[in-house]
Design a protein around this motif. Structure first.
Motif, mmCIF file in Angstrom:
data_model
loop_
_atom_site.group_PDB
_atom_site.id
_atom_site.type_symbol
_atom_site.label_atom_id
_atom_site.label_comp_id
_atom_site.label_asym_id
_atom_site.label_seq_id
_atom_site.Cartn_x
_atom_site.Cartn_y
_atom_site.Cartn_z
ATOM 1 N N LYS A 880 0.819 -1.216 0.000
ATOM 2 C CA LYS A 880 0.000 0.000 0.000
ATOM 3 C C LYS A 880 0.848 1.260 0.000
ATOM 4 O O LYS A 880 0.315 2.360 -0.172
ATOM 5 N N SER A 881 2.147 1.172 0.205
ATOM 6 C CA SER A 881 3.014 2.352 0.297
ATOM 7 C C SER A 881 4.133 2.224 -0.722
ATOM 8 O O SER A 881 4.969 1.321 -0.637
ATOM 9 N N ASP A 882 4.144 3.138 -1.675
ATOM 10 C CA ASP A 882 5.215 3.139 -2.665
ATOM 11 C C ASP A 882 6.543 3.504 -2.033
ATOM 12 O O ASP A 882 7.607 3.025 -2.470
ATOM 13 N N ASP A 883 6.510 4.373 -1.001
ATOM 14 C CA ASP A 883 7.762 4.752 -0.340
ATOM 15 C C ASP A 883 8.425 3.535 0.305
ATOM 16 O O ASP A 883 9.646 3.347 0.191
ATOM 17 N N ASP A 884 7.631 2.710 0.991
ATOM 18 C CA ASP A 884 8.191 1.509 1.601
ATOM 19 C C ASP A 884 8.737 0.565 0.541
ATOM 20 O O ASP A 884 9.794 -0.063 0.725
ATOM 21 N N LYS A 885 8.058 0.478 -0.583
ATOM 22 C CA LYS A 885 8.510 -0.411 -1.659
ATOM 23 C C LYS A 885 9.856 0.054 -2.197
ATOM 24 O O LYS A 885 10.772 -0.754 -2.398
ATOM 25 N N VAL A 886 9.982 1.368 -2.433
ATOM 26 C CA VAL A 886 11.256 1.902 -2.953
ATOM 27 C C VAL A 886 12.368 1.701 -1.929
ATOM 28 O O VAL A 886 13.497 1.310 -2.272
ATOM 29 N N PHE A 887 12.054 1.958 -0.671
ATOM 30 C CA PHE A 887 13.076 1.849 0.371
ATOM 31 C C PHE A 887 13.546 0.406 0.531
ATOM 32 O O PHE A 887 14.748 0.126 0.651
ATOM 33 N N VAL A 888 12.602 -0.564 0.550
ATOM 34 C CA VAL A 888 12.975 -1.974 0.688
ATOM 35 C C VAL A 888 13.804 -2.417 -0.513
ATOM 36 O O VAL A 888 14.782 -3.163 -0.358
ATOM 37 N N LYS A 889 13.447 -1.946 -1.710
ATOM 38 C CA LYS A 889 14.220 -2.314 -2.895
ATOM 39 C C LYS A 889 15.644 -1.786 -2.805
ATOM 40 O O LYS A 889 16.608 -2.468 -3.158
ATOM 41 N N ALA A 890 15.768 -0.545 -2.266
ATOM 42 C CA ALA A 890 17.112 0.030 -2.102
ATOM 43 C C ALA A 890 17.921 -0.760 -1.061
ATOM 44 O O ALA A 890 19.108 -1.058 -1.265
ATOM 45 N N LEU A 891 17.280 -1.099 0.061
ATOM 46 C CA LEU A 891 17.979 -1.871 1.094
ATOM 47 C C LEU A 891 18.416 -3.219 0.555
ATOM 48 O O LEU A 891 19.540 -3.689 0.822
ATOM 49 N N SER A 892 17.531 -3.876 -0.216
ATOM 50 C CA SER A 892 17.865 -5.182 -0.777
ATOM 51 C C SER A 892 19.039 -5.078 -1.738
ATOM 52 O O SER A 892 19.943 -5.920 -1.735
ATOM 53 N N GLY A 893 19.045 -4.016 -2.557
ATOM 54 C CA GLY A 893 20.139 -3.840 -3.497
ATOM 55 C C GLY A 893 21.468 -3.634 -2.798
ATOM 56 O O GLY A 893 22.497 -4.199 -3.197
ATOM 57 N N VAL A 894 21.450 -2.811 -1.725
ATOM 58 C CA VAL A 894 22.694 -2.557 -0.993
ATOM 59 C C VAL A 894 23.200 -3.851 -0.347
ATOM 60 O O VAL A 894 24.384 -4.196 -0.406
ATOM 61 N N ALA A 895 22.283 -4.613 0.294
ATOM 62 C CA ALA A 895 22.683 -5.832 0.955
ATOM 63 C C ALA A 895 23.241 -6.848 -0.025
ATOM 64 O O ALA A 895 24.286 -7.477 0.221
ATOM 65 N N GLN A 896 22.560 -6.997 -1.162
ATOM 66 C CA GLN A 896 23.021 -7.977 -2.136
ATOM 67 C C GLN A 896 24.312 -7.535 -2.804
ATOM 68 O O GLN A 896 25.115 -8.379 -3.221
ATOM 69 N N ALA A 897 24.534 -6.220 -2.884
ATOM 70 C CA ALA A 897 25.799 -5.729 -3.429
ATOM 71 C C ALA A 897 26.972 -6.122 -2.533
ATOM 72 O O ALA A 897 28.093 -6.335 -3.009
ATOM 73 N N TYR A 898 26.740 -6.225 -1.227
ATOM 74 C CA TYR A 898 27.765 -6.671 -0.288
ATOM 75 C C TYR A 898 27.796 -8.201 -0.137
ATOM 76 O O TYR A 898 28.522 -8.736 0.700
ATOM 77 N N GLY A 899 26.983 -8.910 -0.929
ATOM 78 C CA GLY A 899 26.991 -10.366 -0.880
ATOM 79 C C GLY A 899 26.212 -10.953 0.274
ATOM 80 O O GLY A 899 26.483 -12.091 0.683
ATOM 81 N N LYS A 900 25.219 -10.227 0.795
ATOM 82 C CA LYS A 900 24.443 -10.700 1.934
ATOM 83 C C LYS A 900 23.070 -11.187 1.457
ATOM 84 O O LYS A 900 22.474 -10.616 0.534
ATOM 85 N N LYS A 901 22.569 -12.261 2.123
ATOM 86 C CA LYS A 901 21.227 -12.740 1.846
ATOM 87 C C LYS A 901 20.220 -11.868 2.588
ATOM 88 O O LYS A 901 20.464 -11.461 3.732
ATOM 89 N N THR A 902 19.072 -11.589 1.960
ATOM 90 C CA THR A 902 18.069 -10.715 2.575
ATOM 91 C C THR A 902 16.881 -11.543 3.060
ATOM 92 O O THR A 902 16.467 -12.512 2.413
ATOM 93 N N VAL A 903 16.350 -11.133 4.210
ATOM 94 C CA VAL A 903 15.171 -11.770 4.790
ATOM 95 C C VAL A 903 14.160 -10.679 5.109
ATOM 96 O O VAL A 903 14.486 -9.706 5.801
ATOM 97 N N ALA A 904 12.946 -10.816 4.606
ATOM 98 C CA ALA A 904 11.882 -9.844 4.869
ATOM 99 C C ALA A 904 11.005 -10.379 5.997
ATOM 100 O O ALA A 904 10.479 -11.501 5.916
ATOM 101 N N GLU A 905 10.857 -9.575 7.071
ATOM 102 C CA GLU A 905 10.042 -9.971 8.218
ATOM 103 C C GLU A 905 8.604 -9.456 8.039
ATOM 104 O O GLU A 905 8.338 -8.575 7.220
ATOM 105 N N SER A 906 7.689 -10.011 8.856
ATOM 106 C CA SER A 906 6.311 -9.526 8.958
ATOM 107 C C SER A 906 5.567 -9.573 7.624
ATOM 108 O O SER A 906 4.843 -8.638 7.255
#
Length: 936
Positions: A880-906
């Motif tokens: 329901k929130s485009d801001d949250d979607k953009v932010f999560v996508k950015a966080l996922s990109g940064v984490a995966q750029a460092y070679g880390k696996k991402t886990v989404a809670e809730s």
């Protein structure tokens, strides 16, 4: 002597006579050896049979013990009493669920529940028919009862009462003897069967009213049973062994009652039949006997041939015996030996040869004896010198021994004394030796002198140990432990002396007093400790009750002392405590008693207290504390105390009640601010808080002690494969009624009470146990543990983690530790150290609440993190929130750029799951994926 007079017959007569004697002796000793070997064989078999009997008994008793342990396990599942109706008890579903696994693990035949009337409620497996009287007996006596039943087969049955105080039902567990039989055969290598009553009269054999239980005895030994049961009475084998021969083979056979004796049904008794084939051993024994006889005969023949040859050689040398004796008398041994040497000896002089040999041996022995005499004389001289050195050494030891050592005659005259005695008497040797020992004891030592005289006269044993005093020449008295022993002196007509040992115990008395003080006083402040405080407080209350006056108890807790201790160190903290103790001594009255009862807690007992005096002392304490600040490491600190006061008898009559109420008042004072005091008021709301804290302390400690904390597991799914890859472990506290208490309800109280560390270790242990269990089941799951920030300051936590992870059954790569960003920020150095240590063990690290803080991205590169868990606040409304979607996508990109696996809670909806899959999240977790639940 002429040839016609040669005595050839004498040699053969001697050989024949001696040979006959040797033959008889050989036969006798051979037969004796055979009997000894046979006896040893019998004893060895007895030992083997005893060990086999012990093994059978031990296996039976261990099997009953296993039934008792299983019964305790099942009984513990049912805390409520068994219903009077025939409805299953509360734990019936649990038994239904686990019956097949329990039956396999515990080798059970059946399990039966009875109600309080002895009626069967429910059964599992193939139950035996349990006599109603036996069930009623267990319910009446409320004690477990063991039974052994043999019908078509033999079974062990344990009847256990249910209920803590009175029997509300009974539990019957049944086990077959098959497992015991197999274990016995594997351990002993022998065969065993079970005899049970033979109810078939037509099939009963002539001697024994018993038959073999099915599938027990090996087939090859069944003929042995049939043979002995037909030819021997059973009494020949009961609790004894008998060797039986059958078709050229030999067997050890014995019968023993199945233990315990009171468990066997008198109507159908059962016995163990033990059969061990010993054919090889018996034949080996007989073979050795024959070989012994044969080898003896061969040896005897060789001895006789050698004897004939020797007789011929010995009888040659007697010819010149008469010429040799004069030389022997003159000690001319070499010349005598030369005369006895025979050359060109004619045949037939056998007797003379033997005499010649004896004479030559006599010459050698006499010469050797003379040499031995000279050698022994020299050795005796050397030993005399050695004994003299040992005597001097022992004398030196006695002289330097730190114990008074003296000898005295039975009349008390001192014969000698060592240097420690001279020092103890504080005089010279001449003033001691020759004097009566009694004069060195003070007049108060009447009991010592009385018992010493009884020892001298032989009335009271031969040894006396007593603690008394020694009076020196200067009149000084030293407390001394005396040991008097009567000693017989050899070679002096049994003359006896008394050996006296004395140890100065005055020094040890001082040490004991010092240790006693250490046990009752605080080593930092010099004040009495909690133990002595409680004793003093009890005495003061007893006096107050008797004489009718009031006693005030001040409970002091230093404000912000933990800041000083943590910032400046323990030594600075001790210095601050010493300073506070000094100030408090100045503020109190001479009749008051001050103690340190805890780390930064003090207690002051004020006798003859009134309201005005209590308020005056409470105000004075903080006034004098504030007046004198303390300098530590270049900083100056003001120290105050929160004071709670409880007055006897207004606020309680017992020490525990007064301490609790003073502690309650102290918490009121602390809540009001630093440097305050409060007198206990029973109407205070804080009493409710204190009671609540006490309630949670009892609840949490009981949960830890009785293992009431359980783990729930929330699944984490691999978003790409759709497979559950690991579980997050979540703790719950389970109440008696099955209700679950969430960690948010009790964890804050646990931290305030100092119990959180014990809970963390308990969770860690349970997670590792579950991991080992999953590995053995072949389930390839990872488990995650939430590592709280409070553990970073616990210097022992890594040792506990390492001890669990280094178990050989643990795969460190399947254990994941989740660490929140806030925990790292609060104690970065400790977190850095602990994370590095955990990573060296091979465990994985997950970064929890990713994206909440400003330093999240920095930590990705700083620490060896395998997973980042994006905080649930960005996931719940991502659809329901485009801001949250953009932010999560950015966080996922940064984490995966460092070679880390991402886990989404809730993750709580299908729409959110679809968006996360588009973004490229690796793993998802939430109520939509799965609720936390037990993991079977």
């Amino acid at each position: 002597m002429e040839k016609s007079q040669l005595f050839f017959s004498l040699r053969w007569k001697v050989a024949l006579l001696l040979g006959s004697v040797l033959l008889i002796l050989h036969s006798f000793f051979s037969y004796t050896s055979y009997l000894n070997a046979k006896t040893n064989f019998v004893m060895a078999r007895e030992a083997v049979q005893t060990s086999h009997v012990g093994l059978a008994k031990a296996l039976t008793e261990d099997s009953f013990l296993a039934l008792q342990q299983f019964a305790s396990l099942v009984s513990s599942l049912n805390h409520s009493s068994v219903h009077k109706t025939k409805s299953p008890p509360h734990n019936g579903d649990v038994i239904d669920k686990n019956w097949l696994q329990w039956q396999l693990n515990w080798q059970l035949e059946s399990l039966t529940l009875f109600d309080k009337r002895g009626m069967s409620v429910k059964s599992w497996g193939n139950p035996l028919v349990m006599p109603e009287l036996a069930v009623q007996g267990v319910l009446k006596n409320t004690h477990p009862k063991q039974h052994i039943y043999c019908v078509t087969g033999c079974f062990q049955q344990l009847m256990t009462p249910l209920g803590e105080k009175s029997a509300q039902g009974a539990l019957s567990t049944v086990r077959s003897f098959v497992d015991i039989i197999d274990k016995y055969k594997q351990a002993s290598g022998s065969d065993i069967g079970i005899l049970m009553a033979n109810t078939d009269t037509e099939d009963a054999n002539r001697h024994w009213p018993y038959k073999l239980s099915t599938a027990n005895l090996s087939e090859q030994n069944i003929p042995v049973f049939e043979f002995v049961s037909a030819h021997y009475p059973i009494s020949d084998f009961l609790n004894r062994r008998k060797l039986v021969g059958l078709t050229g083979r030999f067997f050890d056979v014995s019968i023993m009652s199945i233990p315990p004796q009171d468990a066997t049904s008198p109507d159908s008794p059962a016995y163990f039949l033990l059969i061990d084939e010993v054919t090889t051993s018996v034949r080996h024994l007989e073979k050795e006997a024959r070989q012994l006889w044969l080898y003896g005969l061969i040896g005897l023949g060789l001895v006789l041939l050698l004897l004939v040859w020797l007789l011929q050689d010995w009888l040659r040398r007697i010819g010149k015996l008469s010429q040799a004796f004069p030389l022997l008398l003159q000690d001319q041994y070499d010349q005598c030996r030369e005369q006895l040497t025979i050359r060109n000896v004619r045949y037939g002089h056998d007797e003379l040869d033997k005499l010649n040999e004896l004479a030559l041996n006599l010459v050698n022995q006499l010469q050797n004896s003379e040499q031995e005499v000279h050698g022994n004389t020299f050795e005796l001289m050397e030993k005399s010198q050695h004994l003299a050195k040992e005597r001097d050494f022992i004398h030196q030891l006695i002289e330097v021994a730190p114990v008074i050592i003296l000898t005295q005659k039975l009349n008390g005259i001192i014969l000698n004394v060592n240097q420690a005695g001279i020092n103890g008497f504080e005089t010279d040797r001449h003033s001691i030796v020759g004097k009566v020992f009694d004069i060195f004891l003070p007049e108060s030592e009447r009991e010592h002198l009385k018992k010493l005289n009884e020892l001298r006269s032989g009335i009271e044993g031969e040894q006396l140990q007593i603690t008394g005093f020694l009076m020196t020449k200067a009149g000084k008295q030293k407390e001394t432990s005396w040991l008097h022993t009567v000693v017989k002196v050899n070679g002096y007509c049994d003359e006896a002396v008394i050996l006296t040992l004395g140890i100065d115990v005055s020094v040890s008395k001082v040490a004991q007093e010092k240790m006693l003080r250490m046990a009752t006083y605080d080593y930092v402040t010099g004040l009495s400790n909690r133990r002595k405080f409680e004793d003093d407080f009890m005495l003061e209350l007893a006096s107050a009750k008797r004489y009718g006056y009031q006693v005030a108890l001040f409970y002091l807790d230093l404000d912000k002392f933990k800041v000083i201790n943590d910032r400046e160190g323990r030594e600075a903290g001790d210095k601050a405590l010493t300073h506070v103790a000094t100030v408090l001594k100045e503020a109190m009255r001479l009749t008051d008693l001050l103690s340190r009862i805890g780390g930064d807690e003090f207690a002051l007992i004020m006798p003859h207290a009134d309201a005005k005096g209590v308020e005056h002392i409470a105000q004075k304490i903080n006034r004098v504390l504030l007046a004198q600040d303390i300098a530590l490491s270049g900083r100056r600190y003001k120290i105050t105390a929160s004071i709670g006061v409880a007055i006897f008898p207004l606020h309680g009559l017992m020490t525990t009640e007064l301490l609790k109420n003073a502690d309650c008042a102290m918490y009121q004072a602390k809540a009001a601010g630093h440097g305050q005091y409060r007198i206990f008021s029973p109407d205070s709301d804080y009493q409710d808080k204190l009671n609540l804290m006490l309630h949670w302390r009892e609840t949490i400690e009981d949960a830890i002690a009785n293992d009431k904390f359980i783990l729930y597991y929330q699944p984490i799914r691999n978003l790409k494969t759709g497979i559950i890859s690991h579980f997050e472990c979540l703790i719950r506290l389970q109440k008696e009624d099955g209700q679950l208490i969430m960690p948010t309800d009790f964890i804050n109280y646990a931290e305030e009470l100092g119990l959180a560390g014990r809970i963390d270790r308990l969770v860690l242990k349970k997670v590792v146990q579950k991991h080992i269990e999953l590995n053995r089941q072949g389930k390839d799951y990872k488990l995650t543990i939430n590592l709280s920030g409070r553990l970073f300051n616990d210097v022992t936590i890594f040792d506990d983690i390492s001890w669990l992870i280094k178990d050989r059954d643990v795969d460190p790569g399947k254990i994941i530790f989740e660490i929140a960003e806030t925990a790292i920020v609060s104690n970065f150095a400790a977190a850095d150290r602990l994370i590095a240590q955990i990573n060296e063990l091979g465990c994985l690290i997950a970064f929890d609440n990713f994206g909440v803080g400003f330093s999240s991205v920095y930590y990705l590169n700083r620490f060896p993190i395998a997973y980042v868990k994006i905080d649930g606040s960005f996931i719940r409304k991502i659809d329901k929130s485009d801001d949250d979607k953009v932010f999560v996508k950015a966080l996922s990109g940064v984490a995966q750029a460092y070679g880390k696996k991402t886990v989404a809670e809730s993750v709580e909806s299908e729409e959110a799951l679809t968006i996360l899959k588009e973004i490229g999240i690796d793993f998802v977790q939430g109520y939509y994926i799965g609720d936390p639940a037990p993991l079977d």
